[in-house]
Design a protein around this motif. Structure first.
Motif, PDB file in Angstrom:
ATOM      1  N   PRO A  42      67.328  70.264  19.037  1.00 32.19           N
ATOM      2  CA  PRO A  42      67.802  71.381  19.852  1.00 32.19           C
ATOM      3  C   PRO A  42      67.671  72.715  19.122  1.00 32.19           C
ATOM      4  CG  PRO A  42      69.375  69.576  19.891  1.00 32.19           C
ATOM      5  CD  PRO A  42      68.364  69.236  18.844  1.00 32.19           C
ATOM      6  N   VAL A  43      67.434  73.740  19.912  1.00 28.18           N
ATOM      7  CA  VAL A  43      67.346  75.096  19.380  1.00 28.18           C
ATOM      8  C   VAL A  43      68.688  75.784  19.644  1.00 28.18           C
ATOM      9  CG1 VAL A  43      64.864  75.141  19.792  1.00 28.18           C
ATOM     10  CG2 VAL A  43      66.435  75.991  21.565  1.00 28.18           C
ATOM     11  N   PRO A  44      68.886  77.012  19.138  1.00 25.33           N
ATOM     12  CA  PRO A  44      70.153  77.708  19.410  1.00 25.33           C
ATOM     13  C   PRO A  44      70.467  77.750  20.903  1.00 25.33           C
ATOM     14  CG  PRO A  44      68.962  78.863  17.706  1.00 25.33           C
ATOM     15  CD  PRO A  44      68.050  77.775  18.190  1.00 25.33           C
ATOM     16  N   TRP A  45      71.711  77.484  21.237  1.00 26.79           N
ATOM     17  CA  TRP A  45      72.126  77.383  22.636  1.00 26.79           C
ATOM     18  C   TRP A  45      72.118  78.750  23.315  1.00 26.79           C
ATOM     19  CZ3 TRP A  45      72.853  72.567  24.675  1.00 26.79           C
ATOM     20  CH2 TRP A  45      72.971  71.522  23.768  1.00 26.79           C
ATOM     21  N   GLY A  88      58.138  78.975  25.943  1.00 23.06           N
ATOM     22  CA  GLY A  88      57.168  77.889  25.948  1.00 23.06           C
ATOM     23  C   GLY A  88      57.279  76.958  24.767  1.00 23.06           C
ATOM     24  N   SER A  89      57.622  77.524  23.619  1.00 25.69           N
ATOM     25  CA  SER A  89      57.679  76.705  22.416  1.00 25.69           C
ATOM     26  C   SER A  89      58.792  75.669  22.500  1.00 25.69           C
ATOM     27  CB  SER A  89      57.871  77.590  21.182  1.00 25.69           C
ATOM     28  OG  SER A  89      59.100  78.293  21.260  1.00 25.69           O
ATOM     29  N   ILE A  90      59.817  75.948  23.290  1.00 30.67           N
ATOM     30  CA  ILE A  90      60.904  74.979  23.470  1.00 30.67           C
ATOM     31  C   ILE A  90      60.502  73.943  24.508  1.00 30.67           C
ATOM     32  CG2 ILE A  90      63.298  74.702  24.198  1.00 30.67           C
ATOM     33  CD1 ILE A  90      63.745  77.648  23.495  1.00 30.67           C
ATOM     34  N   PHE A  91      59.883  74.404  25.555  1.00 30.64           N
ATOM     35  CA  PHE A  91      59.716  73.594  26.755  1.00 30.64           C
ATOM     36  C   PHE A  91      58.517  72.644  26.680  1.00 30.64           C
ATOM     37  CE2 PHE A  91      60.983  73.216  31.162  1.00 30.64           C
ATOM     38  CZ  PHE A  91      59.857  72.716  31.784  1.00 30.64           C
ATOM     39  N   ARG A  92      57.422  73.190  26.231  1.00 32.51           N
ATOM     40  CA  ARG A  92      56.156  72.479  26.359  1.00 32.51           C
ATOM     41  C   ARG A  92      56.185  71.119  25.680  1.00 32.51           C
ATOM     42  NH1 ARG A  92      53.322  76.368  24.372  1.00 32.51           N
ATOM     43  NH2 ARG A  92      53.510  77.552  26.305  1.00 32.51           N
ATOM     44  N   GLN A 142      59.577  84.175  20.661  1.00 36.65           N
ATOM     45  CA  GLN A 142      61.024  84.167  20.515  1.00 36.65           C
ATOM     46  C   GLN A 142      61.580  82.926  21.195  1.00 36.65           C
ATOM     47  OE1 GLN A 142      62.915  87.599  22.146  1.00 36.65           O
ATOM     48  NE2 GLN A 142      64.960  87.007  21.485  1.00 36.65           N
ATOM     49  N   VAL A 143      62.452  82.214  20.493  1.00 39.06           N
ATOM     50  CA  VAL A 143      63.082  81.036  21.051  1.00 39.06           C
ATOM     51  C   VAL A 143      64.218  81.482  21.942  1.00 39.06           C
ATOM     52  CG1 VAL A 143      64.429  78.997  20.504  1.00 39.06           C
ATOM     53  CG2 VAL A 143      62.482  79.628  19.060  1.00 39.06           C
ATOM     54  N   ARG A 144      64.177  81.064  23.229  1.00 41.96           N
ATOM     55  CA  ARG A 144      65.177  81.562  24.149  1.00 41.96           C
ATOM     56  C   ARG A 144      65.410  80.590  25.293  1.00 41.96           C
ATOM     57  NH1 ARG A 144      65.016  87.184  27.554  1.00 41.96           N
ATOM     58  NH2 ARG A 144      67.270  87.427  27.772  1.00 41.96           N
ATOM     59  N   LEU A 145      66.677  80.444  25.653  1.00 35.94           N
ATOM     60  CA  LEU A 145      67.089  79.648  26.801  1.00 35.94           C
ATOM     61  C   LEU A 145      67.975  80.518  27.673  1.00 35.94           C
ATOM     62  CD1 LEU A 145      68.076  76.450  24.801  1.00 35.94           C
ATOM     63  CD2 LEU A 145      66.210  76.554  26.463  1.00 35.94           C
ATOM     64  N   VAL A 146      67.681  80.587  28.970  1.00 35.70           N
ATOM     65  CA  VAL A 146      68.471  81.386  29.885  1.00 35.70           C
ATOM     66  C   VAL A 146      68.843  80.545  31.095  1.00 35.70           C
ATOM     67  CG1 VAL A 146      68.586  83.464  31.279  1.00 35.70           C
ATOM     68  CG2 VAL A 146      67.291  83.490  29.137  1.00 35.70           C
ATOM     69  N   GLU A 147      70.133  80.232  31.181  1.00 36.42           N
ATOM     70  CA  GLU A 147      70.651  79.431  32.288  1.00 36.42           C
ATOM     71  C   GLU A 147      71.200  80.335  33.389  1.00 36.42           C
ATOM     72  OE1 GLU A 147      71.500  77.199  28.377  1.00 36.42           O
ATOM     73  OE2 GLU A 147      71.861  79.214  29.140  1.00 36.42           O
ATOM     74  N   SER A 148      71.078  79.885  34.629  1.00 34.89           N
ATOM     75  CA  SER A 148      71.606  80.652  35.753  1.00 34.89           C
ATOM     76  C   SER A 148      71.899  79.721  36.913  1.00 34.89           C
ATOM     77  CB  SER A 148      70.596  81.729  36.187  1.00 34.89           C
ATOM     78  OG  SER A 148      69.387  81.131  36.626  1.00 34.89           O
TER      79      SER A 148
END
Length: 114
Positions: free
Chosen positions: A101-104, A26-30, A1-7
């Motif tokens: 970029p992937v979904p924000w 991982g798929s976004i970051f790596r 699952q493509v996911r970004l979590v900001e905090s």
């Protein structure tokens, strides 16, 4: 699952500090250059800083000397250490892959009071 979590955002007085975190799947970051962006009310989203997989960094002029971007490749996490905060830093902060970029994510609100 493509996911970004900001905090890590919050309300801070001018001159204060905050450390933002962004956990990415991982798929976004790596192997990708990751960036921190911000969007202030009524303004377009802008790139604040970016970091390559190898650690090369770039900062927009308005934050140079006050902000440090870093990444932990083992944790798929990118950080933004912000010092000497100014009221004009008030915005919602987001992270994303710089290329394609992937979904924000939901972002994290940073509010700096004068």
């Amino acid at each position: 699952q493509v996911r970004l979590v900001e905090s890590g955002g919050g309300l801070v007085q001018a001159g204060g500090s905050l450390r933002l975190s962004c956990a990415a799947s991982g798929s976004i970051f790596r192997f990708n250059t990751m960036g921190w962006y911000r969007q202030a009310p009524g303004k377009q989203r802008e790139l604040v800083a970016r970091i390559s997989n190898g650690g090369t960094t770039y900062y927009v002029d308005s934050v140079k000397g006050r902000v440090t971007i870093s990444r932990d490749n083992a944790k798929n996490t990118v950080y933004l250490q912000m010092n000497s905060l100014k009221p004009e830093d008030t915005a919602v902060y987001y992270c994303n892959r710089v290329t394609s970029p992937v979904p924000w994510g939901q972002g994290t609100q940073v509010t700096v009071s004068s």
